[in-house]
Design an enzyme around this catalytic site. Sequence first.
Site, mmCIF file in Angstrom:
data_model
loop_
_atom_site.group_PDB
_atom_site.id
_atom_site.type_symbol
_atom_site.label_atom_id
_atom_site.label_comp_id
_atom_site.label_asym_id
_atom_site.label_seq_id
_atom_site.Cartn_x
_atom_site.Cartn_y
_atom_site.Cartn_z
ATOM 1 N N HIS A 258 9.718 -2.793 -13.601
ATOM 2 C CA HIS A 258 8.493 -3.525 -13.286
ATOM 3 C C HIS A 258 7.783 -3.891 -14.584
ATOM 4 C CE1 HIS A 258 4.454 -4.410 -11.813
ATOM 5 N NE2 HIS A 258 4.921 -4.406 -10.577
ATOM 6 N N CYS A 296 7.594 -9.321 -11.016
ATOM 7 C CA CYS A 296 6.242 -9.211 -10.464
ATOM 8 C C CYS A 296 5.417 -10.380 -10.989
ATOM 9 C CB CYS A 296 5.585 -7.888 -10.830
ATOM 10 S SG CYS A 296 3.916 -7.750 -10.131
ATOM 11 N N HIS A 323 8.101 -9.318 -6.504
ATOM 12 C CA HIS A 323 6.739 -9.086 -6.039
ATOM 13 C C HIS A 323 6.011 -10.420 -6.088
ATOM 14 C CE1 HIS A 323 6.434 -4.498 -7.131
ATOM 15 N NE2 HIS A 323 7.417 -4.771 -6.293
ATOM 16 N N ASP A 384 1.858 -8.307 -2.395
ATOM 17 C CA ASP A 384 1.285 -7.240 -3.202
ATOM 18 C C ASP A 384 -0.212 -7.472 -3.373
ATOM 19 O OD1 ASP A 384 1.418 -4.974 -4.719
ATOM 20 O OD2 ASP A 384 2.548 -5.852 -6.367
ATOM 21 N N HIS A 385 -0.980 -6.405 -3.445
ATOM 22 C CA HIS A 385 -2.393 -6.439 -3.821
ATOM 23 C C HIS A 385 -3.180 -7.470 -3.028
ATOM 24 C CE1 HIS A 385 -1.607 -4.502 -8.036
ATOM 25 N NE2 HIS A 385 -1.035 -3.848 -7.052
ATOM 26 N N TYR A 408 -3.642 -1.968 -1.396
ATOM 27 C CA TYR A 408 -2.623 -1.963 -0.346
ATOM 28 C C TYR A 408 -3.257 -1.911 1.044
ATOM 29 C CZ TYR A 408 0.703 -1.432 -4.083
ATOM 30 O OH TYR A 408 1.454 -1.663 -5.213
#
Length: 442
Positions: A258, A296, A323, A384-385, A408
């Site tokens: 990541h 990501c 991501h 994500d997020h 999350y």
Amino acid sequence: MERTWRWFGKKDKITLAMLKQIGVEGIVTALHDVPLGEVWTREKIRDLREYIESYGMRWSVVESLPVVETIKYGGPDRDEQIEVYKESMRNLAAEGIHTICYNFMPVLDWARTDLAHENPNGASNLYFNYAEFAYFDIYILKREGAREEWAQFKFPLSTTHHPSPITQERNVLAEADELAKTMTPEKDHQLVENIVIKTQGFVSGNFSEDDAAPVQKFREFLDLYKGIDKAQLRENMKYFLEAIMPVCDECDMDMCVHPDDPPIEILGLPRIVRTQEDIQWFLDAVPNVHNGLTFCAGSLSAGAYNNVVEMARKFADRTHFVHLRSCHIFPNGDFTEASHLGGRADLIELTRIFEKEEQTRQSSQSQTTKRPVTQTTRLPMRVDHGMTFTDEPGGIFDESSHGHNAGYTLLGRMFAMAQVQGIIATVDRELGIEYKQPGFFG
């Protein structure tokens, strides 16, 4: 792409039954109850895998099988811990799980200063404020050399091909000193919670909600990296990857690192997965197809110097996990999570790139693999997020009443998943790919 969701185990208030209903195909999770540095046993892996499969989904990606600090800084028990890691890898592969997302970030897994920064629409997002982070570093952490480093801090500029949105000159040190005049013990405590505890305690990391003295513990971790520069951390990453690649080949295990989040050097720590050059370095250093990237888009788009679309094109064939999120950088350099249809990442174009990559993999099905072809050719993706929605306490849009880890949320990620599913369906039609939403007729 395979639509996956990060799920935090059987204690997660977001249930697998809920995820099945919203079209999730694969689960991204970990054995969060196993202490750092211990072997993941087949029995524990099998129990969670079978539980996931009982809801009609598969355990697609491990996020994360943590790389303990001693491996990162090259401690005396590094080799012993690498052997523990390899045994866990073999146990995962024996249970049919062949993708591991990990990071090589020293001490912090990711960093934000505000976990509920208000958006113009009234919802909130994660946010990174440079002045607040500098204040934490200088006045709370009291790190040696922090003031001098922030005095010299310059925002990284982009290349001429991707102009930086940072247009305001800024003295971050002066802002931190000004901030110190208005901070209180309560505000200091909240900043420590945001930077150290709430963003780290749920990811099998170094910190937990039970830590009595997290700041002192933080200092002790930083001390482990004294004398470790970027070159040395790179060599330590290479050492780790070279040690585990024989197991990757044996078990057909994909490792996907990541990117650093945020992609800047902070707290005097080296960061080695920030830029296109960084990614190219570790891929070239260990040129095994199992040594790959978690692309990501959010982490990479937080760096003004990163051309995210260009990077996706360049590294698509070495990407094992995606991501999809996006960041917005403000004129002063601070950044926040953006809409999944906005920000710097251009998720629409990224979807085109990775859907085409998936087509390429499907046309090369003669590869030797221990996995079913349907798994090797699908590229796992998760949103994500997501935003945190708020209204009256206990209301349907009051995420605080649902219980969630920072970044999350249920509704925020559902909203993001809907946006991304729409993008995927549209791109698939452009490419002549049949798109089918799981759980629906036609």
